[in-house]
Design a protein around this motif. Structure first.
Motif, PDB file in Angstrom:
ATOM      1  N   ARG A  48     -27.776-100.450   3.674  1.00  0.00           N
ATOM      2  CA  ARG A  48     -26.855-101.090   4.621  1.00  0.00           C
ATOM      3  C   ARG A  48     -27.199-102.565   4.826  1.00  0.00           C
ATOM      4  O   ARG A  48     -28.366-102.969   4.787  1.00  0.00           O
ATOM      5  CB  ARG A  48     -26.887-100.368   5.972  1.00  0.00           C
ATOM      6  CG  ARG A  48     -26.260 -98.985   5.944  1.00  0.00           C
ATOM      7  CD  ARG A  48     -26.175 -98.379   7.325  1.00  0.00           C
ATOM      8  NE  ARG A  48     -27.482 -98.236   7.973  1.00  0.00           N
ATOM      9  CZ  ARG A  48     -27.765 -97.291   8.860  1.00  0.00           C
ATOM     10  NH1 ARG A  48     -26.856 -96.387   9.182  1.00  0.00           N
ATOM     11  NH2 ARG A  48     -28.963 -97.230   9.415  1.00  0.00           N
ATOM     12  N   HIS A  49     -26.171-103.352   5.095  1.00  0.00           N
ATOM     13  CA  HIS A  49     -26.302-104.789   5.306  1.00  0.00           C
ATOM     14  C   HIS A  49     -27.241-105.094   6.475  1.00  0.00           C
ATOM     15  O   HIS A  49     -28.162-105.922   6.363  1.00  0.00           O
ATOM     16  CB  HIS A  49     -24.905-105.374   5.560  1.00  0.00           C
ATOM     17  CG  HIS A  49     -24.836-106.858   5.627  1.00  0.00           C
ATOM     18  ND1 HIS A  49     -25.125-107.582   6.771  1.00  0.00           N
ATOM     19  CD2 HIS A  49     -24.492-107.785   4.690  1.00  0.00           C
ATOM     20  CE1 HIS A  49     -24.963-108.873   6.538  1.00  0.00           C
ATOM     21  NE2 HIS A  49     -24.587-109.027   5.289  1.00  0.00           N
ATOM     22  N   GLU A  50     -27.029-104.424   7.595  1.00  0.00           N
ATOM     23  CA  GLU A  50     -27.845-104.672   8.791  1.00  0.00           C
ATOM     24  C   GLU A  50     -29.309-104.360   8.535  1.00  0.00           C
ATOM     25  O   GLU A  50     -30.207-105.130   8.927  1.00  0.00           O
ATOM     26  CB  GLU A  50     -27.322-103.835   9.956  1.00  0.00           C
ATOM     27  CG  GLU A  50     -28.093-104.021  11.251  1.00  0.00           C
ATOM     28  CD  GLU A  50     -27.584-103.142  12.376  1.00  0.00           C
ATOM     29  OE1 GLU A  50     -28.159-103.217  13.483  1.00  0.00           O
ATOM     30  OE2 GLU A  50     -26.618-102.372  12.154  1.00  0.00           O
ATOM     31  N   ASP A  51     -29.585-103.242   7.876  1.00  0.00           N
ATOM     32  CA  ASP A  51     -30.961-102.855   7.604  1.00  0.00           C
ATOM     33  C   ASP A  51     -31.608-103.783   6.577  1.00  0.00           C
ATOM     34  O   ASP A  51     -32.813-104.088   6.665  1.00  0.00           O
ATOM     35  CB  ASP A  51     -31.014-101.412   7.087  1.00  0.00           C
ATOM     36  CG  ASP A  51     -30.531-100.411   8.125  1.00  0.00           C
ATOM     37  OD1 ASP A  51     -30.505-100.757   9.324  1.00  0.00           O
ATOM     38  OD2 ASP A  51     -30.161 -99.291   7.735  1.00  0.00           O
ATOM     39  N   ARG A  53     -30.976-107.011   6.140  1.00  0.00           N
ATOM     40  CA  ARG A  53     -31.346-108.232   6.865  1.00  0.00           C
ATOM     41  C   ARG A  53     -32.609-107.997   7.707  1.00  0.00           C
ATOM     42  O   ARG A  53     -33.478-108.876   7.788  1.00  0.00           O
ATOM     43  CB  ARG A  53     -30.198-108.683   7.768  1.00  0.00           C
ATOM     44  CG  ARG A  53     -29.067-109.399   7.040  1.00  0.00           C
ATOM     45  CD  ARG A  53     -27.950-109.779   8.017  1.00  0.00           C
ATOM     46  NE  ARG A  53     -28.451-110.584   9.115  1.00  0.00           N
ATOM     47  CZ  ARG A  53     -28.472-111.919   9.132  1.00  0.00           C
ATOM     48  NH1 ARG A  53     -28.022-112.589   8.075  1.00  0.00           N
ATOM     49  NH2 ARG A  53     -28.928-112.576  10.172  1.00  0.00           N
ATOM     50  N   VAL A 320     -19.319-104.005   7.257  1.00  0.00           N
ATOM     51  CA  VAL A 320     -19.380-105.470   7.350  1.00  0.00           C
ATOM     52  C   VAL A 320     -18.220-106.130   6.609  1.00  0.00           C
ATOM     53  O   VAL A 320     -17.651-107.121   7.072  1.00  0.00           O
ATOM     54  CB  VAL A 320     -20.726-105.980   6.780  1.00  0.00           C
ATOM     55  CG1 VAL A 320     -20.804-107.499   6.840  1.00  0.00           C
ATOM     56  CG2 VAL A 320     -21.890-105.359   7.547  1.00  0.00           C
TER      57      VAL A 320
END
Length: 397
Positions: A48-51, A53, A320
């Motif tokens: 995932r994008h959030e993880d 980052r 996202v």
């Protein structure tokens, strides 16, 4: 999955323009879960994008690939190598990276744009003079970024075959550790000799500045400087060459998007960001190891456990990017992770952007009838490479 099941392997395969199909499932079914590397190591895979980052920006995750348990590209840890910024942590990473930043600022890259336009124009002149059919990789997408990085660093372009051969060996995982190390060693020795020559007769290039301003003043060793130069030389042309090649294929396969790009020059910067997101050529993950316990996405990753961050999955995260598998040059894709994130984000990202923003419009302006001479599926995709791309791109116009 039962506790006794072996976690799935990290995919090294992929279609030409998309991530491996597994990522589309995993990002919803198992967004942070174990995978298998080399049969007996099971690092965490971040999709995932959030993880992604979170991991890349967290100092509790180390990039040092010599740490025990690091999820490396090969089963055997590599020997410590000076100047490899991608495998270093602060304070050494900070000290060395700071020496290079002035040459890659947005302002400095803007000053390089005329040279990029000149090189692009000269290559297109040669391509037109040769006439169709032609291999676009051989005559345009590979020589362009290699010429630019050679000019910036002060490396003779006449040595391009040597450079590309050993850079390819260094970046080819499937070749095995000895071949990868031999590729690195050849480039390292070559650049050490050039650096010594620049210290005696400096010019107006980055290598000369490192020799005179950093090595001569003992701020960096000659080995550290040569190691940094190897990384700049390899990363400075391999990734951009792949992006140019795949960008051409993607635009030709999406004629509506290509027509929109041709019709509106203001679309170019955003279009490049979308192509970077959509294609994500660094496709075997950014590797880290936890040095402290850390909670990511509700999962506790223990000290000593490895992590692989799948950028190509993060850049297709539906949470996202709406309709993430669609190429949409009008979308706001500026928050993609194609250049990484955190202290190790790509130093040359402004230069790569400039090359793509200049080269793609110039190519299609000069050759408005450009076409592939066969279906893209017939192109020869690299196998076992850290950077995804094509080795040949037969075209006509």
């Amino acid at each position: 999955m039962h506790a006794t099941d072996t976690p799935p392997p990290l995919p090294h395969h992929r279609p030409l323009l998309d991530p491996a199909a597994e990522y589309g499932r995993w990002i919803t079914e198992r967004p942070l879960a174990r995978i298998t590397l080399w049969g007996d190591t099971h690092p965490w895979l971040v999709t995932r994008h959030e993880d992604a980052r979170a991991v890349l920006g967290d100092p509790r995750f180390s990039a040092r690939n010599v740490r025990p348990g690091f999820p490396g590209l090969q089963p055997t840890p590599p020997p410590p190598t000076p100047g490899q910024l991608f495998a270093m942590d602060p304070p050494d990473h900070t000290r060395l990276r700071r020496m290079l930043i002035p040459e890659f600022t947005f302002r400095r890259v803007e000053q390089l744009r005329p040279a990029v336009r000149r090189i692009t124009g000269e290559l297109l002149d040669g391509l037109v003079e040769k006439g169709p059919p032609a291999d676009l990789v051989e005559h345009f997408t590979l020589p362009l970024p290699l010429l630019v990085i050679c000019e910036l660093l002060g490396v003779p372009y006449a040595d391009r075959e040597f450079i590309h051969r050993h850079a390819a060996a260094f970046a080819t995982v499937s070749a095995g550790p000895e071949a990868m190390r031999a590729g690195w060693a050849a480039l390292f020795g070559y650049l050490q000799e050039l650096l010594a020559a620049k210290s005696r007769e400096p010019g107006d290039d980055l290598m000369s500045k490192l020799a005179v301003e950093r090595v001569a003043t003992k701020e960096a060793t000659a080995a550290e400087a040569a190691g940094m130069l190897v990384q700049l030389l390899v990363a400075g042309h391999e990734t951009t060459a792949s992006m140019l090649s795949l960008g051409v294929v993607a635009l030709l396969r999406h004629p509506d998007q290509l027509n929109a790009l041709r019709a509106d020059d203001d679309l170019v910067p955003g279009a490049v960001e979308e192509l970077l997101r959509y294609l994500t050529v660094v496709h075997i993950g950014l590797r880290r190891i936890a040095v402290e316990d850390a909670e990511i996405g509700g999962v506790t990753i223990r000290a000593g456990e490895g992590v692989v961050v799948a950028l190509q999955s993060a850049n297709r995260d539906p949470a996202v990017f709406g309709d993430p598998d669609t190429l949409d040059l009008t979308r706001d894709a500026g928050h993609h992770l194609a250049f990484g994130h955190g202290p190790h984000h790509c130093l040359g990202q402004s230069l790569a952007r400039a090359e793509l923003q200049i080269a793609l419009p110039m190519l299609f302006d000069r050759l408005p009838t450009l076409r592939l001479t066969g279906p893209p599926a017939e192109r020869h995709a690299f196998e076992g490479r850290a950077v995804h791309g094509v080795s040949e791109l037969p075209v006509a116009w």
